[in-house]
Enzyme design. Structure first.
Site, short mmCIF file in Angstrom:
data_model
loop_
_atom_site.label_atom_id
_atom_site.label_comp_id
_atom_site.label_asym_id
_atom_site.label_seq_id
_atom_site.Cartn_x
_atom_site.Cartn_y
_atom_site.Cartn_z
N GLY A 290 0.83 -1.20 0.00
CA GLY A 290 0.00 0.00 0.00
C GLY A 290 0.86 1.24 0.00
N GLY B 287 1.64 5.26 1.85
CA GLY B 287 1.52 6.09 3.02
C GLY B 287 1.62 7.54 2.65
CG PHE C 114 6.26 11.19 3.57
CD1 PHE C 114 5.87 12.47 3.26
CD2 PHE C 114 6.33 10.82 4.89
CE1 PHE C 114 5.57 13.38 4.24
CE2 PHE C 114 6.03 11.72 5.89
CZ PHE C 114 5.65 13.01 5.57
N GLY C 115 5.25 7.65 0.63
CA GLY C 115 5.74 6.67 -0.32
C GLY C 115 4.97 5.38 -0.25
CB VAL D 108 4.03 0.18 2.69
CG1 VAL D 108 4.47 -0.83 3.73
CG2 VAL D 108 3.93 1.57 3.31
CE LYS E 296 5.36 5.64 5.17
NZ LYS E 296 4.62 6.16 6.34
CG ASP F 12 -3.21 11.46 8.88
OD1 ASP F 12 -4.44 11.64 8.84
OD2 ASP F 12 -2.57 10.99 7.93
#
Length: 644
Positions: free
Chosen positions: A350, A352, A354-355, A357, A377, A485
């Site tokens: 998936g 996140g 910033f990038g 995973v 990640k 968040d």
């Protein structure tokens, strides 16, 4: 003169008068006229079985019926029966049946006035604090007393009101020492207001929360209601004290000597550090001279004209890349650096903040010679340096955390060359948001007759999720970190469906800023989960995370519904500014919703702490309090679409 024609004329006239009078009579009757009303019951109770009234008429052919409740005509047609549902507004009012023929005056029959019994229109429990009776009292200290009041308004006859106390230690106890007062209701002349009050004094012990329950009984359980009041007892840790036996001179000399020793140690450390730095500087001086121009150019381009960072195996590298280990020191502690060649990347899991995973296998990361499945990640887009900086921020956040059962574990990193990797524990069951949606979808696809009375997810499971998240956030807050968040999408589910907080891309360390973070740069923020002070003033504290926890709790209860689905981001802000909040789901109990709304208080200081939230949820789970009925869940009342 013959009299017979005159006799026949008089006879005909009399006969005509007789027939004319008989035809015009509206109430021809046989054996007399009578009208009466009977009922199938003599007890009339609101919201119970309706009563049947019958208008009995004798001696009238083809009667016309009219029914009245008091002076109000009931439009039920020309029938001799009336089905009546008792209402408290009709107390003291008669039922009237009016019967007539075609034109003559009607004959009336009356039943009543009605004696209607009805349960209380409202019940409430509150506590007296600062002259007001409040629904959510402020926490009290052990030994403090509190007056609790329970009221049942406008019932006929009066309701029976009991007060009971429940804590984690002794269970329920009935408060026999209570004051009960009765007075006539202002709403009706016939109703009664019942008020029961008692003074309680929670003892200091293992109980952190004391529940006072008001039980209102009407007519021997024809109507039964419960109201609960939660009282939080602040646990105080009293340190043992002893009288000092030291003389004033000794008490002054001791800290003075300690200070002198500390200064000497600091001086020695600084001196040794200067010697080592001087020797190292002489040894590397010629290297610095040769690379000075290159370093300056790289530093300038990295800030002003950031370029896309290419793959490390590429032979040509644009100006601005950060991949050279000899130009820039590693981002992480050397103890946390993991050899890149011992990491095998696999499928993508998936994305996140910033990038992406990816699933991976790390050889020897936990134990020598043992392969461990991990999650890696990495940065997804490298268009600007801020992405790298935010990634580094999340890396630093994880390095400051220790192992916690409800926070995803950080295992290591690869930051000496690009691409940068964060190595986390592998959590196999995906996000909490995805779990809720799967359960809701599977439940919704069943036929209505199959899913009736069944739970898509048990209330205990959902409240356990909430407890675990609150526990994890209590730990995060203790580290002076703000998540910023917190949402169901940023909670992972490990083995046994244990919640793990993750995705600290927006988190900030506020140790050096009085636990307050002021956002000075623009960026995407989760508006529907943010507190009002964040949206209006860009100010973030731990109490801002408490607001987000309230929204997450609402997500759990609604199985992943979208907050404020019919509003744009600007409209959400205006809606919250006007004092509005997310609505109470139909299957959510009043107390659980009260916990949510306490998280959404306009004043951050008045919101509960994560420790308090954890205690409340723990009490609900231990005592099986009825705060959530998932059998009454109705998916069609929510919207399941997120604006991402």
């Amino acid at each position: 003169m013959d009299p017979r024609p005159y006799v026949r004329f008089v006879y005909s006239a009399l006969l005509c008068i007789y027939w004319t009078g008989w035809m015009s009579s509206p109430l021809p009757h046989v054996n007399g006229l009578s009208v009466s009303i009977t009922s199938n019951t003599t007890t009339f109770i609101e919201d119970q079985s309706p009563a049947l009234f019958v208008c009995n008429v004798s001696g009238l052919i083809n009667p016309v019926y009219k029914w009245f409740i008091g002076s109000t005509r009931v439009n039920n047609g020309n029938v001799g029966t009336l089905v009546y549902a008792p209402k408290r507004r009709d107390v003291g009012v008669p039922i009237k049946c009016s019967v007539s023929g075609s034109e003559d005056k009607p004959m009336n029959a009356t039943y009543g006035p009605l004696e209607i019994q009805y349960p209380p229109s409202s019940t409430r429990i509150c506590a007296m604090q600062e002259g007001d009776c409040v629904d959510s009292p402020a926490p009290i200290s052990p030994g403090d007393s509190l007056t609790v009041i329970c009221t049942a308004l406008d019932s006929n006859p009066e309701s029976d009101v009991d007060l009971q106390v429940k804590d984690q230690r002794d269970g329920y106890k009935v408060l026999h020492d209570r004051n009960v007062t009765l007075e006539r209701s202002d709403q009706t002349k016939y109703g009664w207001n019942t008020e029961a009050s008692a003074e309680i004094q929670p003892e200091c012990g293992p109980c952190v929360v004391v529940v006072v329950e008001c039980r209102v009984v009407f007519l021997e359980n024809i109507s039964y209601r419960k109201e609960q009041l939660w009282i939080y007892v602040q646990q105080q840790t009293v340190l043992p004290t002893r009288e000092s036996t030291e003389s004033p001179v000794i008490s002054w000399i001791t800290p003075t000597i300690s200070s002198c020793i500390a200064l000497v140690v600091v001086f020695v450390v600084v001196f040794l550090w200067c010697i080592i730095a001087k020797r190292r500087g002489r040894r590397d001086e010629h290297r610095v001279t040769k690379r000075q121009a290159v370093d300056m150019r790289l530093s300038t381009d990295m800030i002003s004209t950031p370029q896309r960072l290419d793959h490390p195996q590429s032979s040509s590298r644009p100006i601005g890349t950060l991949t050279r280990p000899d130009v820039r020191p590693a981002l992480a502690d050397s103890k946390l650096e993991f050899p890149r060649h011992r990491l095998t990347l696999q499928a993508e899991l998936g994305g996140g903040q910033f990038g992406e995973v990816r699933k991976a296998v790390a050889h020897g990361i936990l134990r020598d010679g043992v392969d461990t499945t991990v999650a890696v990640k990495t940065i997804k887009g490298r268009e600007n340096f801020s992405t790298v900086a935010d990634f580094m921020n999340e890396l630093q956040i994880f390095q400051s955390l220790q192992s916690h059962p409800y926070v995803v574990s950080f295992l290591g990193c690869c930051t000496r060359v690009e691409p940068f990797y964060m190595i986390m524990e592998f959590v196999p069951n995906g996000t909490l948001e995805a779990f809720l949606k799967r359960k809701r979808k599977a439940w919704s696809m069943q036929p209505p007759e199959t899913r009736r009375g069944k739970e898509a997810v048990s209330a205990v499971r959902l409240l356990t999720f909430a407890f675990q998240v609150a526990n994890g956030m209590e730990y995060i807050a203790s580290k002076h970190l703000i998540h910023r968040d917190l949402a169901a999408r940023n909670v992972l589910l490990a083995e046994g469906l244990v919640c793990k907080l993750c995705d600290f891309g927006l988190a900030r360390d506020v140790t050096e800023s009085n636990d307050v973070y002021s956002m000075v740069s623009g960026g995407a923020v989760p508006v529907r989960w943010l507190a009002l002070e964040c949206l209006l003033n860009d100010m973030y504290t731990t109490k801002s995370d408490v607001w987000s926890f309230g929204v997450l709790l609402w997500e759990l209860v609604t199985l992943g519904a979208m907050p404020f689905p019919d509003k744009s981001t600007d409209a959400v802000i205006d809606y919250l500014k006007s004092g509005n909040r997310l609505p109470k789901p139909i299957h959510c109990g009043k107390h659980l919703y009260r916990i949510m709304t306490s998280c959404w208080n306009d004043t951050p200081k008045l919101r509960p702490t994560f420790s308090s939230l954890q205690s409340q949820l723990d009490l609900i789970l231990k005592n099986d309090l009825e705060v959530l009925d998932m059998r009454g869940f109705q998916a069609h009342l929510q919207v399941y679409r997120y604006l991402r």
